[in-house]
Design a protein around this motif. Sequence first.
Motif, PDB file in Angstrom:
ATOM      1  N   VAL A 182       0.855  -1.179   0.000  1.00 58.63           N
ATOM      2  CA  VAL A 182       0.000   0.000   0.000  1.00 58.63           C
ATOM      3  C   VAL A 182       0.894   1.232   0.000  1.00 58.63           C
ATOM      4  O   VAL A 182       1.724   1.412   0.898  1.00 58.63           O
ATOM      5  N   PHE A 183       0.748   2.070  -1.019  1.00 61.42           N
ATOM      6  CA  PHE A 183       1.540   3.289  -1.133  1.00 61.42           C
ATOM      7  C   PHE A 183       0.721   4.474  -0.628  1.00 61.42           C
ATOM      8  O   PHE A 183      -0.442   4.626  -0.973  1.00 61.42           O
ATOM      9  N   GLU A 184       1.356   5.315   0.170  1.00 66.09           N
ATOM     10  CA  GLU A 184       0.724   6.538   0.646  1.00 66.09           C
ATOM     11  C   GLU A 184       1.632   7.720   0.323  1.00 66.09           C
ATOM     12  O   GLU A 184       2.855   7.573   0.279  1.00 66.09           O
ATOM     13  N   ARG A 185       1.002   8.860   0.109  1.00 62.32           N
ATOM     14  CA  ARG A 185       1.773  10.074  -0.181  1.00 62.32           C
ATOM     15  C   ARG A 185       1.146  11.237   0.588  1.00 62.32           C
ATOM     16  O   ARG A 185      -0.085  11.378   0.620  1.00 62.32           O
ATOM     17  N   ARG A 186       1.996  12.042   1.199  1.00 61.74           N
ATOM     18  CA  ARG A 186       1.491  13.186   1.959  1.00 61.74           C
ATOM     19  C   ARG A 186       2.500  14.324   1.900  1.00 61.74           C
ATOM     20  O   ARG A 186       3.710  14.087   1.948  1.00 61.74           O
ATOM     21  N   ARG A 187       1.992  15.542   1.803  1.00 60.67           N
ATOM     22  CA  ARG A 187       2.868  16.721   1.819  1.00 60.67           C
ATOM     23  C   ARG A 187       2.943  17.283   3.229  1.00 60.67           C
ATOM     24  O   ARG A 187       1.919  17.493   3.890  1.00 60.67           O
ATOM     25  N   PHE A 188       4.154  17.534   3.673  1.00 62.01           N
ATOM     26  CA  PHE A 188       4.390  18.166   4.968  1.00 62.01           C
ATOM     27  C   PHE A 188       5.075  19.511   4.713  1.00 62.01           C
ATOM     28  O   PHE A 188       6.022  19.584   3.928  1.00 62.01           O
ATOM     29  N   GLU A 189       4.606  20.545   5.383  1.00 64.58           N
ATOM     30  CA  GLU A 189       5.238  21.862   5.247  1.00 64.58           C
ATOM     31  C   GLU A 189       5.182  22.594   6.573  1.00 64.58           C
ATOM     32  O   GLU A 189       4.152  22.617   7.243  1.00 64.58           O
ATOM     33  N   VAL A 190       6.308  23.166   6.940  1.00 67.71           N
ATOM     34  CA  VAL A 190       6.403  23.983   8.153  1.00 67.71           C
ATOM     35  C   VAL A 190       7.059  25.298   7.790  1.00 67.71           C
ATOM     36  O   VAL A 190       8.048  25.332   7.045  1.00 67.71           O
ATOM     37  N   ARG A 191       6.520  26.382   8.328  1.00 69.76           N
ATOM     38  CA  ARG A 191       7.075  27.722   8.133  1.00 69.76           C
ATOM     39  C   ARG A 191       7.428  28.312   9.493  1.00 69.76           C
ATOM     40  O   ARG A 191       6.605  28.281  10.412  1.00 69.76           O
ATOM     41  N   VAL A 192       8.638  28.824   9.597  1.00 69.34           N
ATOM     42  CA  VAL A 192       9.118  29.426  10.841  1.00 69.34           C
ATOM     43  C   VAL A 192       9.551  30.858  10.542  1.00 69.34           C
ATOM     44  O   VAL A 192      10.354  31.090   9.626  1.00 69.34           O
TER      45      VAL A 192
END
Length: 203
Positions: free
Chosen positions: A162-172
Amino acid sequence: MKTLPLALALPLILGGCIRFGAEAPPSLLTLTSEAPVAVGETASSATAKSISVAALSVPQELAVARVPVRSNVTNIAYLKDAHWVEPPSRLFGRLLSDTVSARTGRVVLSLRQSLSDPGARLGGDLRAFGIDAQTNEAVVTYDATLVRDRPAEASGARGPQVFERRRFEVRVPVAVIDAASAGTALNRAANQVAVQVSDWVGR
């Protein structure tokens, strides 16, 4: 008046105007994990799940050991005197491995080691790792792909992948766009992304 032979005079003349190699930057930036692996602790795939972390793909702007500053959607420049000790994809990949190991208890394997172990596989693209000059923020964007552990079926065979894909983004936020401020903010953002990824991966 005595004159020096030409063979001796030329090195003296040229010595003041020729330099071999680029001038070293005043300092180098690196990343430090806020969830380091404990010293002396042994992790075994016999008692814990395993995961392999693949090398990250990057756009050309991140293929060098510099800090990109994006002034708008089409213009990028590199921050003066801001140099990483190695390309950010390697630094972030190592920080990600340490954080996943420390927070999940999983055994992090190399891709070669994972060939004999049917554990999870984490990879993806590091899309942004620099400064947004329009908002004065350090930005880390990671498009992660995850192949989860394949549970055994009733027959004993492994289930389908099972393939999963997710975008993670953090701004400081950064108060000043300079090398020291950028390095500190990017380190914080990278750690926050790594924590989010670890929670997504799970134990």
